[in-house]
Design an enzyme around this catalytic site. Sequence first.
Site, PDB file in Angstrom:
ATOM      1  N   HIS A   1      60.228 -37.697  35.384  1.00  0.00           N
ATOM      2  CA  HIS A   1      58.826 -37.674  34.963  1.00  0.00           C
ATOM      3  C   HIS A   1      58.594 -36.617  33.886  1.00  0.00           C
ATOM      4  CE1 HIS A   1      54.450 -37.597  35.210  1.00  0.00           C
ATOM      5  NE2 HIS A   1      54.537 -36.279  35.325  1.00  0.00           N
ATOM      6  N   GLU A   2      59.138 -35.426  34.075  1.00  0.00           N
ATOM      7  CA  GLU A   2      58.944 -34.364  33.085  1.00  0.00           C
ATOM      8  C   GLU A   2      59.655 -34.703  31.771  1.00  0.00           C
ATOM      9  OE1 GLU A   2      56.689 -32.375  33.599  1.00  0.00           O
ATOM     10  OE2 GLU A   2      56.481 -32.619  35.762  1.00  0.00           O
TER      11      GLU A   2
ATOM     12  N   HIS B   1      57.413 -36.705  29.648  1.00  0.00           N
ATOM     13  CA  HIS B   1      56.499 -35.932  28.800  1.00  0.00           C
ATOM     14  C   HIS B   1      57.192 -35.482  27.513  1.00  0.00           C
ATOM     15  CE1 HIS B   1      53.104 -35.917  31.435  1.00  0.00           C
ATOM     16  NE2 HIS B   1      53.731 -35.300  32.423  1.00  0.00           N
TER      17      HIS B   1
END
Length: 227
Positions: free
Chosen positions: A93-94, A97
């Site tokens: 998920h990071e 980003h």
Amino acid sequence: MHYLLLILILLALVIGPGLWVTAVMKRYSYPPERYAQTGGQVARQLLDVLSLGHVRTEKTDRGDHYDPIEKVVRLSEQNFNSRSLTALTVAAHEVGHAMQDADGFRPLAWRTRLVRWLGPVEKIGAGMMMIAPFSGLFTRVPMIGLLTFLGGFLTLSSGVAVHALTLPTEFDASFGRALPVVRQRDILRREDLPRARKILMAAALTYVSGALQSLLNIARWWSILRR
């Protein structure tokens, strides 16, 4: 009775997502050695294959996040070192980003700008709303008190704006970027994909709670000033 019911519903909406995300993250943190790689290793692997080698990875005690200013994926020590489903999903998920940052994803850029001055602005807003009733009283110009109140109200509302930008940013990082990448790279076992979706959904809903908390903060100041 109606007010009590409304308060209970609001509390459930604010507190509920946080409790749920904690439960989901904890549930899939076991077994801690489900995979061969740690969350930190998966983050590094994905960044490299996505031609994002300039983005660093490191541990942090400030919660999992991607820093678009310093270009670094930061994971908690537990997720950095663990081989659990939660650790790998959060790492992906990071990285999502970081992909947004590289692609110039506008909601992320706008949120980054807002967050940089949000803290000081919210403090100014709270102060302005506190002095609003007195400014009109002492200056004997009601319009000054009204303008002071409106200025404070708008600055406190900036927190709601940040959360409004955060939701599409989080959902895109999770379901538009992280999940497709882990499927393509076979990072997760097939049977773990639905569980990973649950982890990512739970994480996104924490920002719904944050937006409601900001709205409740504004409502609290409004009720104080009406007394």
